[in-house]
Design a protein around this motif. Structure first.
Motif, mmCIF file in Angstrom:
data_model
loop_
_atom_site.group_PDB
_atom_site.id
_atom_site.type_symbol
_atom_site.label_atom_id
_atom_site.label_comp_id
_atom_site.label_asym_id
_atom_site.label_seq_id
_atom_site.Cartn_x
_atom_site.Cartn_y
_atom_site.Cartn_z
ATOM 1 N N ILE A 10 0.838 -1.204 0.000
ATOM 2 C CA ILE A 10 0.000 0.000 0.000
ATOM 3 C C ILE A 10 0.870 1.249 0.000
ATOM 4 N N LEU A 11 1.919 1.258 0.821
ATOM 5 C CA LEU A 11 2.805 2.425 0.905
ATOM 6 C C LEU A 11 3.576 2.630 -0.400
ATOM 7 N N GLU A 12 4.066 1.543 -0.991
ATOM 8 C CA GLU A 12 4.772 1.653 -2.276
ATOM 9 C C GLU A 12 3.831 2.158 -3.371
ATOM 10 N N GLU A 13 2.618 1.640 -3.398
ATOM 11 C CA GLU A 13 1.651 2.100 -4.402
ATOM 12 C C GLU A 13 1.323 3.573 -4.209
ATOM 13 N N ARG A 14 1.265 4.008 -2.970
ATOM 14 C CA ARG A 14 1.017 5.420 -2.683
ATOM 15 C C ARG A 14 2.126 6.278 -3.296
ATOM 16 N N LEU A 15 3.373 5.824 -3.149
ATOM 17 C CA LEU A 15 4.503 6.578 -3.707
ATOM 18 C C LEU A 15 4.523 6.584 -5.236
ATOM 19 N N LEU A 16 3.807 5.664 -5.866
ATOM 20 C CA LEU A 16 3.727 5.635 -7.326
ATOM 21 C C LEU A 16 2.589 6.496 -7.863
ATOM 22 N N HIS A 17 1.666 6.894 -6.995
ATOM 23 C CA HIS A 17 0.483 7.650 -7.415
ATOM 24 C C HIS A 17 0.869 9.106 -7.723
ATOM 25 N N PRO A 18 0.546 9.607 -8.923
ATOM 26 C CA PRO A 18 0.953 10.955 -9.328
ATOM 27 C C PRO A 18 0.540 12.064 -8.353
ATOM 28 N N GLU A 19 -0.665 12.003 -7.807
ATOM 29 C CA GLU A 19 -1.100 13.073 -6.903
ATOM 30 C C GLU A 19 -0.310 13.071 -5.601
#
Length: 128
Positions: A10-19
């Motif tokens: 979840i944290l890694e995916e958050r860091l990949l999210h443009p916003e």
């Protein structure tokens, strides 16, 4: 998927999210103060440099994550590895990287301490 793997994904995916990437306060909460990154370019970045670079990052296509794995190294320390595929504009092939992230638990929250991205050679079946 165990709790640690789910949390770090979840944290890694958050860091990949443009916003999230364009929000220095959101990114700062995820990075340890002693954070270092070795980018795919070979450049080394600290926390303040990453925050500055991400603020100026141009919008890109979605990033897909594959082969996500977590290995606990010690209590409160874990290594996450995965492949990331960046969609490129104009029908170009996706850009792939192997990513490694070292996470440390600080005051009950996971913080990213070290990150490295290594470009992948393109191969059949690799694009997202």
């Amino acid at each position: 998927m165990d709790e640690l793997q789910a949390t770090l994904r979840i944290l890694e995916e958050r860091l990949l999210h443009p916003e999230v990437r364009r929000d220095p306060e959101a990114v700062a909460l995820l990075l340890a103060d002693d954070f270092r990154e070795c980018g795919a370019s070979g450049r080394i970045y600290d926390k303040s440099q990453v925050l500055a670079v991400l603020q100026g990052e141009q919008a890109r296509g979605p990033i897909a994550m594959r082969d996500f794995q977590v290995r606990a190294l010690a209590p409160g320390v874990a290594l996450a590895t995965y492949r990331a595929w960046q969609s490129l504009p104009g029908g170009q092939h996706a850009r792939g990287t192997w990513r490694s992230s070292l996470w440390r638990q600080e005051a009950g929250a996971w913080r990213l301490v070290f990150h490295q991205g290594t470009e992948l050679a393109e191969g059949p079946g690799d694009p997202a």
